[in-house]
Motif scaffolding. Structure first.
Motif, PDB file in Angstrom:
ATOM      1  N   ASP A  63      28.823-104.083 136.243  1.00 54.22           N
ATOM      2  CA  ASP A  63      27.425-104.144 135.787  1.00 54.22           C
ATOM      3  C   ASP A  63      26.800-102.784 135.545  1.00 54.22           C
ATOM      4  O   ASP A  63      25.609-102.689 135.297  1.00 54.22           O
ATOM      5  CB  ASP A  63      26.567-104.866 136.843  1.00 54.22           C
ATOM      6  CG  ASP A  63      27.039-106.286 137.066  1.00 54.22           C
ATOM      7  OD1 ASP A  63      27.359-106.937 136.054  1.00 54.22           O
ATOM      8  OD2 ASP A  63      27.110-106.730 138.219  1.00 54.22           O
ATOM      9  N   HIS A  64      27.609-101.712 135.669  1.00 56.22           N
ATOM     10  CA  HIS A  64      26.930-100.419 135.747  1.00 56.22           C
ATOM     11  C   HIS A  64      26.138-100.035 134.497  1.00 56.22           C
ATOM     12  O   HIS A  64      25.140 -99.357 134.591  1.00 56.22           O
ATOM     13  CB  HIS A  64      27.917 -99.303 136.122  1.00 56.22           C
ATOM     14  CG  HIS A  64      28.915 -98.994 135.063  1.00 56.22           C
ATOM     15  ND1 HIS A  64      30.210 -99.459 135.094  1.00 56.22           N
ATOM     16  CD2 HIS A  64      28.820 -98.263 133.930  1.00 56.22           C
ATOM     17  CE1 HIS A  64      30.859 -99.013 134.034  1.00 56.22           C
ATOM     18  NE2 HIS A  64      30.047 -98.287 133.325  1.00 56.22           N
ATOM     19  N   ILE A  65      26.554-100.532 133.342  1.00 56.32           N
ATOM     20  CA  ILE A  65      25.844-100.102 132.125  1.00 56.32           C
ATOM     21  C   ILE A  65      24.406-100.637 132.122  1.00 56.32           C
ATOM     22  O   ILE A  65      23.461 -99.894 131.868  1.00 56.32           O
ATOM     23  CB  ILE A  65      26.605-100.532 130.847  1.00 56.32           C
ATOM     24  CG1 ILE A  65      27.950 -99.789 130.767  1.00 56.32           C
ATOM     25  CG2 ILE A  65      25.787-100.238 129.598  1.00 56.32           C
ATOM     26  CD1 ILE A  65      27.852 -98.257 130.754  1.00 56.32           C
ATOM     27  N   GLN A  66      24.234-101.948 132.471  1.00 53.89           N
ATOM     28  CA  GLN A  66      22.857-102.482 132.509  1.00 53.89           C
ATOM     29  C   GLN A  66      22.014-101.744 133.532  1.00 53.89           C
ATOM     30  O   GLN A  66      20.837-101.482 133.330  1.00 53.89           O
ATOM     31  CB  GLN A  66      22.850-103.974 132.896  1.00 53.89           C
ATOM     32  CG  GLN A  66      23.286-104.872 131.790  1.00 53.89           C
ATOM     33  CD  GLN A  66      24.765-105.220 131.925  1.00 53.89           C
ATOM     34  OE1 GLN A  66      25.583-104.369 132.290  1.00 53.89           O
ATOM     35  NE2 GLN A  66      25.098-106.463 131.631  1.00 53.89           N
ATOM     36  N   PHE A  67      22.661-101.370 134.634  1.00 56.68           N
ATOM     37  CA  PHE A  67      21.956-100.688 135.727  1.00 56.68           C
ATOM     38  C   PHE A  67      21.428 -99.330 135.237  1.00 56.68           C
ATOM     39  O   PHE A  67      20.267 -98.976 135.439  1.00 56.68           O
ATOM     40  CB  PHE A  67      22.933-100.517 136.904  1.00 56.68           C
ATOM     41  CG  PHE A  67      22.384 -99.750 138.076  1.00 56.68           C
ATOM     42  CD1 PHE A  67      21.307-100.234 138.801  1.00 56.68           C
ATOM     43  CD2 PHE A  67      22.958 -98.548 138.470  1.00 56.68           C
ATOM     44  CE1 PHE A  67      20.800 -99.533 139.898  1.00 56.68           C
ATOM     45  CE2 PHE A  67      22.470 -97.843 139.555  1.00 56.68           C
ATOM     46  CZ  PHE A  67      21.389 -98.336 140.273  1.00 56.68           C
ATOM     47  N   ILE A  68      22.283 -98.572 134.548  1.00 59.78           N
ATOM     48  CA  ILE A  68      21.878 -97.258 134.039  1.00 59.78           C
ATOM     49  C   ILE A  68      20.809 -97.415 132.950  1.00 59.78           C
ATOM     50  O   ILE A  68      19.807 -96.702 132.938  1.00 59.78           O
ATOM     51  CB  ILE A  68      23.104 -96.490 133.473  1.00 59.78           C
ATOM     52  CG1 ILE A  68      24.038 -96.068 134.621  1.00 59.78           C
ATOM     53  CG2 ILE A  68      22.674 -95.268 132.672  1.00 59.78           C
ATOM     54  CD1 ILE A  68      23.457 -95.041 135.562  1.00 59.78           C
ATOM     55  N   ILE A  69      21.006 -98.393 132.066  1.00 57.35           N
ATOM     56  CA  ILE A  69      20.013 -98.614 130.996  1.00 57.35           C
ATOM     57  C   ILE A  69      18.647 -98.910 131.605  1.00 57.35           C
ATOM     58  O   ILE A  69      17.619 -98.387 131.165  1.00 57.35           O
ATOM     59  CB  ILE A  69      20.463 -99.762 130.059  1.00 57.35           C
ATOM     60  CG1 ILE A  69      21.669 -99.304 129.225  1.00 57.35           C
ATOM     61  CG2 ILE A  69      19.333-100.216 129.145  1.00 57.35           C
ATOM     62  CD1 ILE A  69      22.348-100.415 128.433  1.00 57.35           C
ATOM     63  N   ALA A  89      31.213 -95.194 144.697  1.00 62.29           N
ATOM     64  CA  ALA A  89      31.011 -95.891 143.411  1.00 62.29           C
ATOM     65  C   ALA A  89      29.838 -95.258 142.659  1.00 62.29           C
ATOM     66  O   ALA A  89      29.913 -95.006 141.452  1.00 62.29           O
ATOM     67  CB  ALA A  89      30.745 -97.377 143.648  1.00 62.29           C
ATOM     68  N   GLY A  90      28.762 -94.986 143.379  1.00 62.64           N
ATOM     69  CA  GLY A  90      27.570 -94.399 142.755  1.00 62.64           C
ATOM     70  C   GLY A  90      27.858 -93.013 142.217  1.00 62.64           C
ATOM     71  O   GLY A  90      27.447 -92.665 141.107  1.00 62.64           O
ATOM     72  N   GLN A  91      28.586 -92.222 143.011  1.00 58.83           N
ATOM     73  CA  GLN A  91      28.916 -90.861 142.587  1.00 58.83           C
ATOM     74  C   GLN A  91      29.708 -90.874 141.285  1.00 58.83           C
ATOM     75  O   GLN A  91      29.445 -90.119 140.356  1.00 58.83           O
ATOM     76  CB  GLN A  91      29.783 -90.203 143.666  1.00 58.83           C
ATOM     77  CG  GLN A  91      29.117 -89.035 144.326  1.00 58.83           C
ATOM     78  CD  GLN A  91      29.985 -88.465 145.436  1.00 58.83           C
ATOM     79  OE1 GLN A  91      31.125 -88.085 145.214  1.00 58.83           O
ATOM     80  NE2 GLN A  91      29.439 -88.427 146.632  1.00 58.83           N
ATOM     81  N   LYS A  92      30.691 -91.788 141.255  1.00 60.05           N
ATOM     82  CA  LYS A  92      31.565 -91.884 140.074  1.00 60.05           C
ATOM     83  C   LYS A  92      30.729 -92.238 138.834  1.00 60.05           C
ATOM     84  O   LYS A  92      30.860 -91.614 137.782  1.00 60.05           O
ATOM     85  CB  LYS A  92      32.614 -92.966 140.343  1.00 60.05           C
ATOM     86  CG  LYS A  92      33.674 -93.120 139.261  1.00 60.05           C
ATOM     87  CD  LYS A  92      34.816 -94.007 139.764  1.00 60.05           C
ATOM     88  CE  LYS A  92      35.856 -94.273 138.686  1.00 60.05           C
ATOM     89  NZ  LYS A  92      35.419 -95.271 137.683  1.00 60.05           N
ATOM     90  N   LEU A  93      29.831 -93.210 139.011  1.00 60.84           N
ATOM     91  CA  LEU A  93      28.997 -93.620 137.882  1.00 60.84           C
ATOM     92  C   LEU A  93      28.070 -92.478 137.445  1.00 60.84           C
ATOM     93  O   LEU A  93      27.924 -92.201 136.249  1.00 60.84           O
ATOM     94  CB  LEU A  93      28.161 -94.849 138.277  1.00 60.84           C
ATOM     95  CG  LEU A  93      27.144 -95.307 137.233  1.00 60.84           C
ATOM     96  CD1 LEU A  93      27.844 -95.732 135.951  1.00 60.84           C
ATOM     97  CD2 LEU A  93      26.292 -96.458 137.765  1.00 60.84           C
ATOM     98  N   MET A  94      27.449 -91.806 138.404  1.00 59.82           N
ATOM     99  CA  MET A  94      26.537 -90.710 138.080  1.00 59.82           C
ATOM    100  C   MET A  94      27.268 -89.611 137.298  1.00 59.82           C
ATOM    101  O   MET A  94      26.736 -89.038 136.362  1.00 59.82           O
ATOM    102  CB  MET A  94      25.941 -90.091 139.356  1.00 59.82           C
ATOM    103  CG  MET A  94      25.002 -91.009 140.136  1.00 59.82           C
ATOM    104  SD  MET A  94      23.499 -91.420 139.228  1.00 59.82           S
ATOM    105  CE  MET A  94      23.855 -93.083 138.792  1.00 59.82           C
ATOM    106  N   GLU A 116      30.067 -90.000 135.489  1.00 54.13           N
ATOM    107  CA  GLU A 116      30.478 -90.495 134.170  1.00 54.13           C
ATOM    108  C   GLU A 116      29.319 -90.459 133.176  1.00 54.13           C
ATOM    109  O   GLU A 116      29.496 -90.172 132.000  1.00 54.13           O
ATOM    110  CB  GLU A 116      30.989 -91.940 134.274  1.00 54.13           C
ATOM    111  CG  GLU A 116      32.428 -92.043 134.752  1.00 54.13           C
ATOM    112  CD  GLU A 116      32.803 -93.489 135.099  1.00 54.13           C
ATOM    113  OE1 GLU A 116      32.015 -94.415 134.809  1.00 54.13           O
ATOM    114  OE2 GLU A 116      33.901 -93.680 135.667  1.00 54.13           O
ATOM    115  N   GLN A 117      28.123 -90.762 133.667  1.00 48.25           N
ATOM    116  CA  GLN A 117      26.950 -90.862 132.781  1.00 48.25           C
ATOM    117  C   GLN A 117      26.080 -89.597 132.839  1.00 48.25           C
ATOM    118  O   GLN A 117      24.911 -89.631 132.468  1.00 48.25           O
ATOM    119  CB  GLN A 117      26.092 -92.084 133.189  1.00 48.25           C
ATOM    120  CG  GLN A 117      26.834 -93.399 133.178  1.00 48.25           C
ATOM    121  CD  GLN A 117      27.180 -93.837 131.765  1.00 48.25           C
ATOM    122  OE1 GLN A 117      26.418 -93.640 130.829  1.00 48.25           O
ATOM    123  NE2 GLN A 117      28.358 -94.423 131.602  1.00 48.25           N
TER     124      GLN A 117
END
Length: 796
Positions: free
Chosen positions: A636-642, A672-677, A679-680
């Motif tokens: 779900d990470h894309i909706q979360f970042i958007i 998980a949060g670190q990885k997403l941060m 990447e984006q």
């Protein structure tokens, strides 16, 4: 005889060596009085003055490009390379870096997607490149640090301003942009065509030249102070005399023009259509490169002036040149109305004035020389275009240069299309791409390819072996040196607790001049006492943990009452969110459930005027492993970042901006949060920096904390492009932030980014960060600001 007594510039020497157009020139540092030239013949050459003579000797020929070389600059000396380095950019999209004594490159910089046509070097080893791919790139040693995006067409000119961290780019989109710390500060408009050259006058002023045949003088504030006219065609290059505001220009009107006190004081015609480049040597002599492949040096000094025979030979060559009337350099020509040779008895009125006469049915062009009080023949005017298209890729199409631009008429659509072509291109591939781009019938392929070959007389450049790129596509090979690695092979001097371990000097502060800068009263202390750096490099993310669950839930209930039917939460929903809050604020041992997370997701999608309590629950709960995993994992990470980026809208509500920033900061607590941060990062940082403009100190603190958390991650992975973006954000935010807590967090971020990384230290210096933060070294309260600032300054 003193320089200047000669009354203007005269030929010093002509240098033959390059096989094709000379496209770039720059003054050399070593040996003294030298210069470097680059050419379409794919080489760069270093020329040194040959003793007492008037000439120059080719010291050294460098090859490394697989296509034309279009620009050159010198990288100033460093400890590693005390004679400096030579950087060249080419049509093969690459930048080659050479030492002054090796014909093969030290390394090659790859990254641009089209011709690199301009280079400028700054302090601390930085290099700025401009390309037809519409971007400029900032390089440090062998790495790209940042890409400057914003122009809509090819970038033809770049310059680093001596004032820290400022960069200029000039483009075929007719604008000049001023960049600070990698961000466009302002766009300067005024030129009516492609901007081709830039030259620095002082910290505050610069010059530009363009295809609109004008030179403009600007202040870095964006104001245009003056426009100079004189050339009758494209101006390709501009160069400033040392220690003054006079300058020289060259262009497509076959001339070199010398400007003094804002006036064109002298015009020198050359026997070549395109005078591509010029540079001024320290002694005031002018070096010029042109489409005939010859380099010519002009001087005011009588001692260095060429012999009478050489000057006569130059004039003979000039008088035999054929001038194409179509270029418009000589105005509209009507041969029937021209006077005969007797017209040359009358003296001219100004230097460089041209006069056309008719002699035995031939039209001849003459130019008046004030210093010699005579008319000098500058060529024969030919009826038709005597110059072929092969006068070196004159044709501009969509802001880029081509050897030919054909007009192709297609009968079936009754349209005509432009087909740009370089002789290095494959005619079949060009034809194929042309048909595809214009949606034309592929059956025309043979016809179009044959048309190209017929009209270019089959001219193609053979790519002979000596030009092949000696580098593999993979990593850059640096012969005999391990300088490519930026990691320092020393163990991290920090123990788990993130404390400093004395005994490794890399982070300790030695007292300056025997006086310890840290005692309050300036009292003297023995050198043995060192303040310990407890501030950076920071090892763990900083989070926003402060919570008042009762208040948050109270506000949520109150606003739920005002929500529309589609958004309203039931009593059960509110209880579910209460449980989630207590589960994530460690007041109960229960694990958050899927139902709780679904309810939270509905709540954070409320309209923006009532959503903030739901965002606050998100901020607190995202620290919990289950919640972090749920929102930040692949699913779900894309909706979360958007969702979060939507709240970072400069016109949005401040409460939402603040809570979105704090939520992003808290994401860093878990893997998980670190990885997403990470990447984006690009998207998040670009959006977050827009939050600097308000004056809300809590938002500024959250923005500084987000930057700090990025710095913590980047310190671990040593990603220099990421560090460059972070440094740019720190520098930009420092300009506007007042709050000292925000400043402190930015200083810790800065210290963390540059710890144990010499590249990052050099980059920070080249962005001028050291001068930006100096003022914080004297802040009295809170003491941590001053202490942290001094530790950072020590690294810089």
């Amino acid at each position: 005889a003193m320089a200047g007594e000669g009354g203007g510039y005269r030929l010093r020497c002509s240098l033959v060596g390059h096989g094709q157009d000379v496209r770039g020139l720059t003054c050399g540092l070593f040996p003294e009085g030298s210069f470097v030239s680059v050419s379409r013949d794919r080489t760069a050459r270093l020329w040194a003055p040959d003793g007492p003579n008037r000439g120059f000797t080719e010291m050294h020929c460098m090859s490394g490009h697989s296509n034309f070389v279009s620009c050159v600059c010198i990288i100033p000396p460093s400890d590693l390379y005390p004679r400096g380095l030579i950087a060249t950019g080419g049509n093969d999209h690459n930048i080659c870096i050479f030492t002054v004594d090796n014909p093969a490159p030290l390394y090659v910089l790859k990254g641009h997607k089209n011709t690199v046509c301009s280079l400028s070097s700054g302090k601390f080893g930085t290099l700025l490149s401009g390309s037809w791919d519409t971007t400029a790139k900032v390089w440090l040693n062998d790495r790209c640090m940042m890409t400057l995006k914003g122009h809509t067409a090819a970038i033809w000119a770049v310059k680093i301003l001596p004032e820290q961290g400022l960069m200029l780019t000039g483009s075929a989109d007719k604008t000049i942009k001023l960049w600070k710390a990698g961000r466009c500060e302002r766009t300067l408009t005024g030129h009516e065509d492609c901007v081709r050259g830039l030259a620095i006058l002082s910290e505050m002023e610069f010059l530009s030249c363009a295809n609109d045949a004008s030179v403009r003088r600007w202040q870095i504030s964006g104001e245009c102070l003056q426009v100079y006219y004189g050339h009758t065609n494209y101006i390709y290059s501009i160069s400033v005399f040392p220690q003054c505001e006079d300058f020289v220009t060259t262009g497509e009107d076959r001339s070199l023009r010398i400007w003094k006190k804002g006036e064109c004081a002298q015009t020198i015609r050359l026997p070549a259509q395109s005078v591509w480049c010029c540079c001024v040597l320290d002694n005031g002599d002018i070096v010029v490169g042109a489409s005939d492949g010859i380099i010519r040096v002009f001087t005011e000094s009588l001692e260095r002036t060429a012999s009478a025979e050489e000057i006569q030979a130059f004039e003979n060559e000039l008088s035999q040149a054929s001038i194409d009337p179509k270029t418009g350099d000589l105005g509209d020509i009507n041969a029937d109305d021209l006077p005969g040779k007797e017209d040359l008895k009358d003296p001219g009125t100004r230097d460089g004035q041209t006069r056309l006469i008719k002699d035995n049915g031939k039209v001849e062009a003459y130019q008046w020389s004030v210093s010699e009080k005579r008319w000098i023949k500058i060529g024969d005017v030919v009826g038709s275009s005597g110059a072929t298209q092969q006068t070196s890729g004159k044709v501009l199409y969509e802001g880029k240069e081509y050897d030919y631009v054909f007009t192709i008429d297609v009968h079936e659509s009754a349209c005509s299309y432009k087909l740009p072509y370089n002789i290095t291109d494959d005619p079949w591939l060009t034809a194929y791409n042309f048909l595809r781009k214009n949606d034309l019938n592929p059956m025309f392929l043979d016809q179009v390819a044959k048309f190209i070959m017929d009209n270019t007389k089959g001219q193609t450049l053979s790519t002979s072996a000596q030009f092949s790129d000696p580098f593999t596509g993979a990593g850059r090979y640096v012969p005999g040196s391990s300088s490519g690695s930026s990691t320092i092979p020393a163990a991290d001097p920090f123990t788990g607790a993130g404390r400093y371990v004395p005994g490794s000097a890399s982070n300790s502060v030695a007292p300056v001049g025997g006086v310890d800068p840290y005692t309050g009263m300036g009292a003297y202390q023995s050198a043995a006492v060192e303040v310990e750096n407890i501030y950076f490099p920071k090892k763990d993310a900083v989070t926003f943990d402060q919570a008042n669950p009762t208040q948050i839930l109270g506000k949520l209930k109150e606003l739920n009452g005002t929500a529309t039917e589609e958004h309203k939460l039931t009593e059960d929903d509110l209880i579910v969110l209460g449980k989630l809050l207590s589960a994530t604020c460690n007041t109960s041992a229960e694990k958050p459930t899927a139902q709780q997370l679904q309810t939270l997701w509905r709540a954070v999608n409320w309209p923006e005027d009532i959503v903030f309590p739901a965002l606050d629950i998100l901020r607190l709960s995202v620290r919990h492993p289950t919640v972090n995993e749920n929102f930040c994992s692949e699913k779900d990470h894309i909706q979360f970042i958007i969702l979060l980026l939507k709240f970072l809208n400069p016109n949005g509500k401040q409460a939402n901006q603040l809570l979105a920033l704090r939520t992003l900061c808290n994401c860093f607590v878990r893997q998980a949060g670190q990885k997403l941060m990470m990447e984006q990062r690009d998207e998040i940082m670009t959006q977050a920096i827009e939050m600097k403009s308000g004056n809300n100190k809590n938002i500024h603190i959250a923005l500084a904390t987000l930057t700090l958390n990025y710095a913590v991650c980047l310190h671990k992975v040593n990603n220099i492009e990421g560090k460059a973006q972070c440094l740019s954000v720190i520098s930009t935010v420092m300009e506007v932030v007042q709050d000292l807590e925000a400043i402190f967090r930015l200083l810790v971020a800065l210290g963390t980014l540059i710890s144990d990384d010499t590249n990052a230290v050099q980059l920070a210096k080249s962005l001028g960060v050291d001068s930006q933060i100096k003022k914080y070294a004297s802040v009295s309260e809170p003491a941590k600001v001053k202490e942290c600032c001094r530790f950072v300054l020590n690294l810089l």
